[in-house]
Design a protein around this motif. Structure first.
Motif, PDB file in Angstrom:
ATOM      1  N   PHE A  89       0.820  -1.195   0.033  1.00  0.00           N
ATOM      2  CA  PHE A  89      -0.175   0.044   0.006  1.00  0.00           C
ATOM      3  C   PHE A  89       0.766   1.110   0.197  1.00  0.00           C
ATOM      4  O   PHE A  89       2.033   1.147   0.354  1.00  0.00           O
ATOM      5  CB  PHE A  89      -1.071  -0.083   1.301  1.00  0.00           C
ATOM      6  N   TYR A  90       0.263   2.237  -0.573  1.00  0.00           N
ATOM      7  CA  TYR A  90       1.175   3.631  -0.407  1.00  0.00           C
ATOM      8  C   TYR A  90       0.151   4.830  -0.529  1.00  0.00           C
ATOM      9  O   TYR A  90      -0.981   4.702  -0.631  1.00  0.00           O
ATOM     10  CB  TYR A  90       2.017   3.832  -1.805  1.00  0.00           C
ATOM     11  N   GLY A  91       0.780   5.887  -0.108  1.00  0.00           N
ATOM     12  CA  GLY A  91      -0.041   7.342   0.039  1.00  0.00           C
ATOM     13  C   GLY A  91       1.097   8.127  -0.196  1.00  0.00           C
ATOM     14  O   GLY A  91       2.212   8.387  -0.131  1.00  0.00           O
ATOM     15  N   ILE A  92       0.544   9.312  -1.215  1.00  0.00           N
ATOM     16  CA  ILE A  92       1.212  10.389  -1.410  1.00  0.00           C
ATOM     17  C   ILE A  92       0.411  11.706  -1.148  1.00  0.00           C
ATOM     18  O   ILE A  92      -0.959  11.689  -1.611  1.00  0.00           O
ATOM     19  CB  ILE A  92       1.315  10.488  -3.112  1.00  0.00           C
ATOM     20  N   LEU A  93       0.982  12.532  -0.439  1.00  0.00           N
ATOM     21  CA  LEU A  93       0.301  13.811   0.158  1.00  0.00           C
ATOM     22  C   LEU A  93       0.694  15.056  -0.800  1.00  0.00           C
ATOM     23  O   LEU A  93       1.691  15.745  -0.486  1.00  0.00           O
ATOM     24  CB  LEU A  93       0.717  14.263   1.599  1.00  0.00           C
ATOM     25  N   TRP A  94       0.163  14.898  -2.053  1.00  0.00           N
ATOM     26  CA  TRP A  94       0.572  15.950  -2.894  1.00  0.00           C
ATOM     27  C   TRP A  94       0.038  17.521  -2.732  1.00  0.00           C
ATOM     28  O   TRP A  94       0.183  18.298  -3.653  1.00  0.00           O
ATOM     29  CB  TRP A  94      -0.146  15.595  -4.458  1.00  0.00           C
ATOM     30  N   SER A  95      -0.343  17.785  -1.340  1.00  0.00           N
ATOM     31  CA  SER A  95      -1.100  18.899  -1.191  1.00  0.00           C
ATOM     32  C   SER A  95      -0.098  20.124  -1.452  1.00  0.00           C
ATOM     33  O   SER A  95      -0.676  21.381  -1.473  1.00  0.00           O
ATOM     34  CB  SER A  95      -1.357  18.929   0.071  1.00  0.00           C
ATOM     35  N   GLY A  96       1.337  20.052  -1.403  1.00  0.00           N
ATOM     36  CA  GLY A  96       2.073  21.191  -0.992  1.00  0.00           C
ATOM     37  C   GLY A  96       2.201  21.826  -2.582  1.00  0.00           C
ATOM     38  O   GLY A  96       2.084  21.356  -3.543  1.00  0.00           O
ATOM     39  N   GLY A  97       3.041  23.116  -2.483  1.00  0.00           N
ATOM     40  CA  GLY A  97       3.249  23.817  -3.778  1.00  0.00           C
ATOM     41  C   GLY A  97       2.053  24.112  -4.625  1.00  0.00           C
ATOM     42  O   GLY A  97       0.942  24.281  -4.061  1.00  0.00           O
ATOM     43  N   THR A  98       2.357  23.787  -5.915  1.00  0.00           N
ATOM     44  CA  THR A  98       1.337  23.926  -6.909  1.00  0.00           C
ATOM     45  C   THR A  98      -0.033  23.305  -6.548  1.00  0.00           C
ATOM     46  O   THR A  98      -0.957  23.512  -6.853  1.00  0.00           O
ATOM     47  CB  THR A  98       1.712  23.508  -8.248  1.00  0.00           C
ATOM     48  N   GLY A  99       0.078  21.780  -6.058  1.00  0.00           N
ATOM     49  CA  GLY A  99      -0.969  21.173  -5.580  1.00  0.00           C
ATOM     50  C   GLY A  99      -2.044  21.874  -4.521  1.00  0.00           C
ATOM     51  O   GLY A  99      -3.088  21.379  -4.457  1.00  0.00           O
ATOM     52  N   GLY A 100      -1.634  22.772  -3.981  1.00  0.00           N
ATOM     53  CA  GLY A 100      -2.492  23.548  -2.990  1.00  0.00           C
ATOM     54  C   GLY A 100      -3.633  24.070  -3.801  1.00  0.00           C
ATOM     55  O   GLY A 100      -4.687  24.154  -3.141  1.00  0.00           O
TER      56      GLY A 100
END
Length: 242
Positions: free
Chosen positions: A66-77
């Motif tokens: 299993f995996y998870g990515i917290l893309w929330s920073g930078g442009t992803g905000g």
């Protein structure tokens, strides 16, 4: 074609998740069969993007992952606090060679409404594949992921988005503590109704410092961007595993 593909993936993804989660409960009997890693990554496109991954050993050659990515920073905000979570299975096909297919789901609004609507769970679905090479003197990885909208929340004058993201790297281990190599990475996509456009196309060297005794590493990757209007790129990562 897009609607048909997405409708097909929905029941497949849900069924696969149920089977794999059940397998985790049945087969993961002790912590000795479990491994976990966390890496903190930053680049100029995605910003700060922590990643975690875990694996339960179910046989000498197969792991539930299993995996998870917290893309929330930078442009992803601006993409509705974009996140990704997925499950899959890792197959050790040869000594130091493994293949890991996964199916992921995203939360946010990047895929479902083209960043024009509210943030939702089920923003998109992400079939992806990782091929890894881990030898005493050689290391490498190939990744390919397809980001497709799982829900259509696009406004009347807008569109859903879809993307292809892939990379490959190959390096030489000078010692267990030092390695270097080359990295190539490409992201393309955009509005589903249009042909895919290049967001970036990076190529450059990397150097990695590791401390195997403590399960930690740090890597710097930098180089040029083939996409017109872009200049250079950088990726910095640090992580640990146990």
């Amino acid at each position: 074609m897009k609607t048909t593909f997405t409708q097909f993936l929905k029941p497949v993804a849900l069924a696969g998740m149920m089977v794999l989660l059940h397998s985790a409960t049945v087969n993961a009997q002790s912590d000795d069969d479990f491994s976990f890693s966390i890496s903190l990554n930053s680049d100029q496109f995605f910003g700060f993007a922590p990643v975690f991954s875990g694996a339960y050993s179910v046989s000498p050659t197969v792991d539930l992952t299993f995996y998870g990515i917290l893309w929330s920073g930078g442009t992803g905000g601006g993409w509705g606090n974009w996140t990704e979570f997925g499950i899959g299975a890792n197959f050790n096909v040869a000594d130091g060679v493994a293949i890991n297919p996964n199916i992921g789901v995203t939360g946010g609004n990047l895929l479902s409404s083209g960043a024009a609507g509210p943030s939702i769970f089920g923003d998109g679905i992400v079939p992806n594949l990782i091929l890894s090479l881990d030898k005493p003197s050689v290391e490498g990885e190939v990744y390919f992921g397809y980001y497709a909208p799982l829900r259509d929340k696009a406004p009347a004058d807008g569109s859903t988005n879809s993307y292809i993201h892939y990379w490959t790297n190959l390096g030489y281990r000078v010692s267990p503590k030092l390695s270097f190599g080359a990295h190539f990475e490409h992201l393309l996509g955009g509005p589903t109704s249009e042909s895919m456009a290049d967001a970036y196309q990076w190529i450059g060297p990397y150097v990695q410092f590791s401390a195997p005794k403590y399960g930690v590493f740090s890597r710097l990757t930098a180089g040029g961007d083939f996409v017109e209007g872009n200049d250079s790129f950088f990726k910095v990562g640090v992580g640990f595993s146990f």
